[in-house]
Scaffold this motif. Structure first.
Motif, PDB file in Angstrom:
ATOM      1  N   ILE A 111       5.170  23.274   5.368  1.00 53.57           N
ATOM      2  CA  ILE A 111       4.456  23.132   6.635  1.00 53.57           C
ATOM      3  C   ILE A 111       3.178  23.969   6.541  1.00 53.57           C
ATOM      4  CG2 ILE A 111       5.745  25.028   7.715  1.00 53.57           C
ATOM      5  CD1 ILE A 111       5.518  23.461  10.379  1.00 53.57           C
ATOM      6  N   PHE A 112       2.099  23.439   7.078  1.00 55.07           N
ATOM      7  CA  PHE A 112       0.861  24.194   7.179  1.00 55.07           C
ATOM      8  C   PHE A 112       0.696  24.631   8.620  1.00 55.07           C
ATOM      9  CE2 PHE A 112      -0.384  21.919   3.290  1.00 55.07           C
ATOM     10  CZ  PHE A 112      -0.847  22.997   2.544  1.00 55.07           C
ATOM     11  N   SER A 113       0.290  25.868   8.802  1.00 51.00           N
ATOM     12  CA  SER A 113       0.029  26.432  10.115  1.00 51.00           C
ATOM     13  C   SER A 113      -1.403  26.948  10.126  1.00 51.00           C
ATOM     14  CB  SER A 113       0.999  27.590  10.383  1.00 51.00           C
ATOM     15  OG  SER A 113       0.507  28.447  11.377  1.00 51.00           O
ATOM     16  N   LEU A 114      -2.181  26.523  11.106  1.00 48.05           N
ATOM     17  CA  LEU A 114      -3.564  26.983  11.208  1.00 48.05           C
ATOM     18  C   LEU A 114      -3.610  28.501  11.352  1.00 48.05           C
ATOM     19  CD1 LEU A 114      -6.374  25.758  11.136  1.00 48.05           C
ATOM     20  CD2 LEU A 114      -6.320  25.647  13.610  1.00 48.05           C
ATOM     21  N   THR A 115      -2.697  29.063  12.123  1.00 49.61           N
ATOM     22  CA  THR A 115      -2.639  30.517  12.301  1.00 49.61           C
ATOM     23  C   THR A 115      -2.370  31.217  10.973  1.00 49.61           C
ATOM     24  OG1 THR A 115      -1.811  30.187  14.543  1.00 49.61           O
ATOM     25  CG2 THR A 115      -1.521  32.377  13.601  1.00 49.61           C
ATOM     26  N   GLN A 116      -1.450  30.681  10.189  1.00 47.67           N
ATOM     27  CA  GLN A 116      -1.137  31.290   8.893  1.00 47.67           C
ATOM     28  C   GLN A 116      -2.318  31.183   7.938  1.00 47.67           C
ATOM     29  OE1 GLN A 116       1.506  33.131   8.249  1.00 47.67           O
ATOM     30  NE2 GLN A 116       0.720  33.593   6.218  1.00 47.67           N
ATOM     31  N   ILE A 117      -3.010  30.060   7.955  1.00 45.86           N
ATOM     32  CA  ILE A 117      -4.200  29.903   7.106  1.00 45.86           C
ATOM     33  C   ILE A 117      -5.244  30.952   7.497  1.00 45.86           C
ATOM     34  CG2 ILE A 117      -6.137  28.384   6.528  1.00 45.86           C
ATOM     35  CD1 ILE A 117      -4.151  26.001   6.821  1.00 45.86           C
ATOM     36  N   GLU A 118      -5.432  31.152   8.811  1.00 44.70           N
ATOM     37  CA  GLU A 118      -6.380  32.175   9.289  1.00 44.70           C
ATOM     38  C   GLU A 118      -5.991  33.555   8.783  1.00 44.70           C
ATOM     39  OE1 GLU A 118      -8.062  30.527  13.545  1.00 44.70           O
ATOM     40  OE2 GLU A 118      -6.122  31.526  13.542  1.00 44.70           O
ATOM     41  N   LYS A 119      -4.702  33.887   8.861  1.00 46.56           N
ATOM     42  CA  LYS A 119      -4.220  35.192   8.386  1.00 46.56           C
ATOM     43  C   LYS A 119      -4.502  35.368   6.906  1.00 46.56           C
ATOM     44  CE  LYS A 119      -0.459  35.842  11.697  1.00 46.56           C
ATOM     45  NZ  LYS A 119       0.998  35.845  11.874  1.00 46.56           N
ATOM     46  N   GLN A 120      -4.221  34.333   6.130  1.00 45.82           N
ATOM     47  CA  GLN A 120      -4.392  34.435   4.685  1.00 45.82           C
ATOM     48  C   GLN A 120      -5.862  34.468   4.281  1.00 45.82           C
ATOM     49  OE1 GLN A 120      -0.800  31.613   3.832  1.00 45.82           O
ATOM     50  NE2 GLN A 120      -1.271  32.763   1.981  1.00 45.82           N
ATOM     51  N   LEU A 121      -6.718  33.799   5.057  1.00 44.72           N
ATOM     52  CA  LEU A 121      -8.152  33.839   4.772  1.00 44.72           C
ATOM     53  C   LEU A 121      -8.797  35.100   5.335  1.00 44.72           C
ATOM     54  CD1 LEU A 121      -9.278  30.156   5.499  1.00 44.72           C
ATOM     55  CD2 LEU A 121      -8.942  31.249   3.271  1.00 44.72           C
ATOM     56  N   GLY A 122      -8.135  35.749   6.283  1.00 40.70           N
ATOM     57  CA  GLY A 122      -8.681  36.940   6.910  1.00 40.70           C
ATOM     58  C   GLY A 122      -9.816  36.653   7.874  1.00 40.70           C
ATOM     59  N   GLN A 123      -9.855  35.456   8.407  1.00 40.25           N
ATOM     60  CA  GLN A 123     -10.901  35.107   9.372  1.00 40.25           C
ATOM     61  C   GLN A 123     -10.426  33.997  10.293  1.00 40.25           C
ATOM     62  OE1 GLN A 123     -13.913  33.959   6.505  1.00 40.25           O
ATOM     63  NE2 GLN A 123     -13.656  31.822   7.013  1.00 40.25           N
ATOM     64  N   ALA A 124     -11.008  33.992  11.494  1.00 41.93           N
ATOM     65  CA  ALA A 124     -10.675  32.955  12.474  1.00 41.93           C
ATOM     66  C   ALA A 124     -11.315  31.638  12.068  1.00 41.93           C
ATOM     67  CB  ALA A 124     -11.160  33.370  13.856  1.00 41.93           C
ATOM     68  N   ILE A 125     -10.640  30.566  12.364  1.00 43.18           N
ATOM     69  CA  ILE A 125     -11.165  29.231  12.090  1.00 43.18           C
ATOM     70  C   ILE A 125     -11.574  28.631  13.427  1.00 43.18           C
ATOM     71  CG2 ILE A 125     -10.630  26.923  11.240  1.00 43.18           C
ATOM     72  CD1 ILE A 125      -8.494  28.333   9.441  1.00 43.18           C
ATOM     73  N   PRO A 126     -12.874  28.465  13.644  1.00 42.14           N
ATOM     74  CA  PRO A 126     -13.303  27.911  14.930  1.00 42.14           C
ATOM     75  C   PRO A 126     -12.913  26.441  15.033  1.00 42.14           C
ATOM     76  CG  PRO A 126     -15.174  28.165  13.452  1.00 42.14           C
ATOM     77  CD  PRO A 126     -13.978  28.741  12.745  1.00 42.14           C
TER      78      PRO A 126
END
Length: 144
Positions: A111-126
């Motif tokens: 499963i992909f989670s936008l919140t998890q991707i943000e955490k792993q990238l270290g930045q918010a995704i607008p």
């Protein structure tokens, strides 16, 4: 389970979504914090004239047949930006990853989670999505 218990469970575990299964542990759908805290319960209350505490997870979850999914083959060729674009286009915070066996049956392998991707990238995704409901507009206004 009612949605209030699901909300407490999510807060305790620090997650924003849960898989919903039946008594045989077969996947039935997904419920998210947005489902619980958004417009769905309000509409359900109005339609059925019941108390908020009587709304069940199964009443407002996204059923398995309506879930967004990406095949594992697509994921293997995708970059993170492709996954983010897929989530944005679908207007979802999560998407399942499915694999098919030799008989053609699909099973969830991730499963992909936008919140998890943000955490792993270290930045918010607008997100550039347009609010579709009054509740979404109000949530945007209140949070800013």
């Amino acid at each position: 389970t009612n949605i209030e218990l699901a909300n407490v469970y999510m807060k305790q575990r620090g997650v924003r979504s849960l898989f919903v299964h039946n008594g045989n542990r077969m996947l039935q759908g997904v419920i998210t914090a947005t489902d619980i805290l958004g417009e769905k319960p309000m509409r359900f209350n109005q339609d059925r004239h019941i108390k908020h505490s009587e709304i069940l997870v199964s009443d407002i979850m996204t059923p398995l047949k309506n879930l967004e999914a990406i095949s594992i083959d697509e994921v293997r060729r995708a970059k993170v930006g492709h996954i983010i674009a897929t989530l944005r286009d679908a207007g979802r915070q999560h998407t399942l990853v499915l694999d098919r066996n030799s008989e053609g049956s699909a099973f969830i392998c991730g499963i992909f989670s936008l919140t998890q991707i943000e955490k792993q990238l270290g930045q918010a995704i607008p997100l550039t999505e347009v609010a579709k409901t009054f509740a979404e507009i109000e949530a945007t206004v209140v949070s800013h």
